[in-house]
Design a protein around this motif. Sequence first.
Motif, PDB file in Angstrom:
ATOM      1  N   HIS A  30      21.946  37.149  26.763  1.00  0.00           N
ATOM      2  CA  HIS A  30      21.864  38.210  25.742  1.00  0.00           C
ATOM      3  C   HIS A  30      22.910  39.287  26.021  1.00  0.00           C
ATOM      4  O   HIS A  30      23.640  39.715  25.111  1.00  0.00           O
ATOM      5  CB  HIS A  30      20.450  38.799  25.744  1.00  0.00           C
ATOM      6  CG  HIS A  30      20.241  39.852  24.680  1.00  0.00           C
ATOM      7  ND1 HIS A  30      20.006  39.533  23.364  1.00  0.00           N
ATOM      8  CD2 HIS A  30      20.232  41.203  24.751  1.00  0.00           C
ATOM      9  CE1 HIS A  30      19.860  40.645  22.658  1.00  0.00           C
ATOM     10  NE2 HIS A  30      19.992  41.683  23.483  1.00  0.00           N
ATOM     11  N   VAL A  31      22.975  39.735  27.261  1.00  0.00           N
ATOM     12  CA  VAL A  31      23.958  40.764  27.643  1.00  0.00           C
ATOM     13  C   VAL A  31      25.372  40.201  27.523  1.00  0.00           C
ATOM     14  O   VAL A  31      26.282  40.870  27.014  1.00  0.00           O
ATOM     15  CB  VAL A  31      23.690  41.267  29.073  1.00  0.00           C
ATOM     16  CG1 VAL A  31      24.772  42.275  29.484  1.00  0.00           C
ATOM     17  CG2 VAL A  31      22.313  41.897  29.183  1.00  0.00           C
ATOM     18  N   ARG A  32      25.554  38.976  27.965  1.00  0.00           N
ATOM     19  CA  ARG A  32      26.877  38.361  27.903  1.00  0.00           C
ATOM     20  C   ARG A  32      27.367  38.261  26.449  1.00  0.00           C
ATOM     21  O   ARG A  32      28.552  38.494  26.168  1.00  0.00           O
ATOM     22  CB  ARG A  32      26.816  36.984  28.547  1.00  0.00           C
ATOM     23  CG  ARG A  32      28.171  36.371  28.832  1.00  0.00           C
ATOM     24  CD  ARG A  32      28.017  35.014  29.486  1.00  0.00           C
ATOM     25  NE  ARG A  32      29.300  34.425  29.809  1.00  0.00           N
ATOM     26  CZ  ARG A  32      29.481  33.201  30.246  1.00  0.00           C
ATOM     27  NH1 ARG A  32      28.431  32.404  30.430  1.00  0.00           N
ATOM     28  NH2 ARG A  32      30.686  32.739  30.504  1.00  0.00           N
ATOM     29  N   ALA A  33      26.470  37.939  25.550  1.00  0.00           N
ATOM     30  CA  ALA A  33      26.836  37.828  24.142  1.00  0.00           C
ATOM     31  C   ALA A  33      27.289  39.190  23.584  1.00  0.00           C
ATOM     32  O   ALA A  33      28.225  39.268  22.788  1.00  0.00           O
ATOM     33  CB  ALA A  33      25.664  37.296  23.328  1.00  0.00           C
ATOM     34  N   SER A  66      32.976  39.150  32.379  1.00  0.00           N
ATOM     35  CA  SER A  66      31.833  39.564  31.572  1.00  0.00           C
ATOM     36  C   SER A  66      30.571  38.800  31.970  1.00  0.00           C
ATOM     37  O   SER A  66      29.458  39.338  31.878  1.00  0.00           O
ATOM     38  CB  SER A  66      32.134  39.377  30.082  1.00  0.00           C
ATOM     39  OG  SER A  66      32.444  38.043  29.770  1.00  0.00           O
ATOM     40  N   HIS A  67      30.733  37.544  32.431  1.00  0.00           N
ATOM     41  CA  HIS A  67      29.582  36.784  32.917  1.00  0.00           C
ATOM     42  C   HIS A  67      29.010  37.447  34.173  1.00  0.00           C
ATOM     43  O   HIS A  67      27.793  37.659  34.294  1.00  0.00           O
ATOM     44  CB  HIS A  67      30.003  35.339  33.209  1.00  0.00           C
ATOM     45  CG  HIS A  67      28.860  34.422  33.487  1.00  0.00           C
ATOM     46  ND1 HIS A  67      29.011  33.158  34.015  1.00  0.00           N
ATOM     47  CD2 HIS A  67      27.512  34.580  33.321  1.00  0.00           C
ATOM     48  CE1 HIS A  67      27.826  32.594  34.156  1.00  0.00           C
ATOM     49  NE2 HIS A  67      26.902  33.439  33.740  1.00  0.00           N
ATOM     50  N   VAL A  68      29.896  37.794  35.106  1.00  0.00           N
ATOM     51  CA  VAL A  68      29.457  38.473  36.331  1.00  0.00           C
ATOM     52  C   VAL A  68      28.839  39.823  35.984  1.00  0.00           C
ATOM     53  O   VAL A  68      27.834  40.231  36.585  1.00  0.00           O
ATOM     54  CB  VAL A  68      30.641  38.647  37.319  1.00  0.00           C
ATOM     55  CG1 VAL A  68      30.228  39.494  38.522  1.00  0.00           C
ATOM     56  CG2 VAL A  68      31.146  37.282  37.781  1.00  0.00           C
ATOM     57  N   ALA A  69      29.416  40.526  35.007  1.00  0.00           N
ATOM     58  CA  ALA A  69      28.871  41.823  34.588  1.00  0.00           C
ATOM     59  C   ALA A  69      27.454  41.673  34.039  1.00  0.00           C
ATOM     60  O   ALA A  69      26.564  42.474  34.356  1.00  0.00           O
ATOM     61  CB  ALA A  69      29.775  42.451  33.531  1.00  0.00           C
ATOM     62  N   ALA A  70      27.236  40.641  33.235  1.00  0.00           N
ATOM     63  CA  ALA A  70      25.908  40.416  32.649  1.00  0.00           C
ATOM     64  C   ALA A  70      24.882  40.097  33.734  1.00  0.00           C
ATOM     65  O   ALA A  70      23.763  40.632  33.731  1.00  0.00           O
ATOM     66  CB  ALA A  70      25.978  39.280  31.624  1.00  0.00           C
ATOM     67  N   ILE A  71      25.257  39.228  34.666  1.00  0.00           N
ATOM     68  CA  ILE A  71      24.346  38.884  35.769  1.00  0.00           C
ATOM     69  C   ILE A  71      24.057  40.129  36.607  1.00  0.00           C
ATOM     70  O   ILE A  71      22.906  40.392  36.981  1.00  0.00           O
ATOM     71  CB  ILE A  71      24.941  37.769  36.648  1.00  0.00           C
ATOM     72  CG1 ILE A  71      25.128  36.488  35.834  1.00  0.00           C
ATOM     73  CG2 ILE A  71      24.032  37.488  37.846  1.00  0.00           C
ATOM     74  CD1 ILE A  71      25.909  35.407  36.564  1.00  0.00           C
ATOM     75  N   SER A  72      25.094  40.915  36.891  1.00  0.00           N
ATOM     76  CA  SER A  72      24.932  42.129  37.705  1.00  0.00           C
ATOM     77  C   SER A  72      23.962  43.102  37.042  1.00  0.00           C
ATOM     78  O   SER A  72      23.111  43.704  37.709  1.00  0.00           O
ATOM     79  CB  SER A  72      26.290  42.806  37.918  1.00  0.00           C
ATOM     80  OG  SER A  72      27.176  41.984  38.643  1.00  0.00           O
ATOM     81  N   ALA A  73      24.084  43.255  35.721  1.00  0.00           N
ATOM     82  CA  ALA A  73      23.203  44.170  35.001  1.00  0.00           C
ATOM     83  C   ALA A  73      21.751  43.729  35.093  1.00  0.00           C
ATOM     84  O   ALA A  73      20.848  44.544  35.362  1.00  0.00           O
ATOM     85  CB  ALA A  73      23.636  44.266  33.535  1.00  0.00           C
ATOM     86  N   GLN A  79      15.522  32.359  36.222  1.00  0.00           N
ATOM     87  CA  GLN A  79      14.321  32.724  35.482  1.00  0.00           C
ATOM     88  C   GLN A  79      14.610  33.735  34.373  1.00  0.00           C
ATOM     89  O   GLN A  79      13.815  33.891  33.453  1.00  0.00           O
ATOM     90  CB  GLN A  79      13.280  33.298  36.451  1.00  0.00           C
ATOM     91  CG  GLN A  79      12.840  32.318  37.537  1.00  0.00           C
ATOM     92  CD  GLN A  79      12.102  33.014  38.674  1.00  0.00           C
ATOM     93  OE1 GLN A  79      11.664  34.140  38.529  1.00  0.00           O
ATOM     94  NE2 GLN A  79      11.973  32.328  39.803  1.00  0.00           N
ATOM     95  N   VAL A  80      15.726  34.420  34.475  1.00  0.00           N
ATOM     96  CA  VAL A  80      16.062  35.439  33.463  1.00  0.00           C
ATOM     97  C   VAL A  80      17.384  35.085  32.777  1.00  0.00           C
ATOM     98  O   VAL A  80      18.111  35.972  32.329  1.00  0.00           O
ATOM     99  CB  VAL A  80      16.145  36.845  34.102  1.00  0.00           C
ATOM    100  CG1 VAL A  80      14.775  37.330  34.505  1.00  0.00           C
ATOM    101  CG2 VAL A  80      17.092  36.850  35.295  1.00  0.00           C
TER     102      VAL A  80
END
Length: 292
Positions: free
Chosen positions: A286-289, A133-140, A279-280
């Motif tokens: 936010h997405v990860r949460a 889910s961390h990788v998914a959030a960064i990817s998004a 920087q983001v």
Amino acid sequence: MTEAIPNPKSSKLAKNRLYLDCYKYMQSEKLALPTIPDVSVKIRRAINEPKANSSRIARVVQIDPSITARLIKISNSPLYRGRRKIESCPEAITRLGLKAAQDIITVFALKAVFNAKTGIIRRKMQELWSHSSHVAAISAVLAHKTPGFDPDRAMLAGLIHDIGIVPILGYADRQPDILASPTDLAETVKELRSEIGVQIIRRWDFPTDFEDVVNHAENWYRDSGPQATYADIVMISQLHSFIGKVDIKKMPKMDELPAYKKLAAGNLDADLSINILDQVKDEIEHVRAMLS
């Protein structure tokens, strides 16, 4: 007649019962692969209907209040936010679009796949979900900053990059005595995660380029051609997720990777720096949460 297992690559693998069993069942297509969550199947079916629209899809989504709430929340996130606040499921689907909504709902539903009964494997599943889910959030977020990529599709790609590990953990969950040592699990994952992952991608009828995501998530120096791909997005996202968790000396330098160079050369904004994801970080969290 049972199929002979090829000679293991090392004497270690020859002693690894988890590897030998998973390999045997994978080859015979009898390894228990996870099924795609029911809500995702229903959404896909509803979206493919000729008269599909936001209201019809919303009626299906609203069967699951948790997914409904998170869909509304992500429609108001920096990835998709518009001029006014979204407060209903039909409005959220209209803002996101049917295809994006399908990908996002699948992302939310997939958490149910990362589950186990025994304590040790349950913890492993939780660790795998946390990483994925961390990788998914960064990817998004990275896709949001990169013209030509969809954040929702990148999020789904990031979430499934290690999906091949789930059946291995699932087998160990049903056969807890088979794990002689943590090394057995690590070896089995290393050898089989990609092949099993591709089987799942095909079983779930996911986009064919997701096979590259599964196969090359850690193939750091791979160069697939002049155009960046979702596999490149996920690779860079995964490398970023390792910061502070893995010895940096064991990791490649990000700005030396073909994937990074392609993203930096023509797809990202001119103010790109190697620290763009730092920087983001608030957007990423936010997405990860929401995924958690």
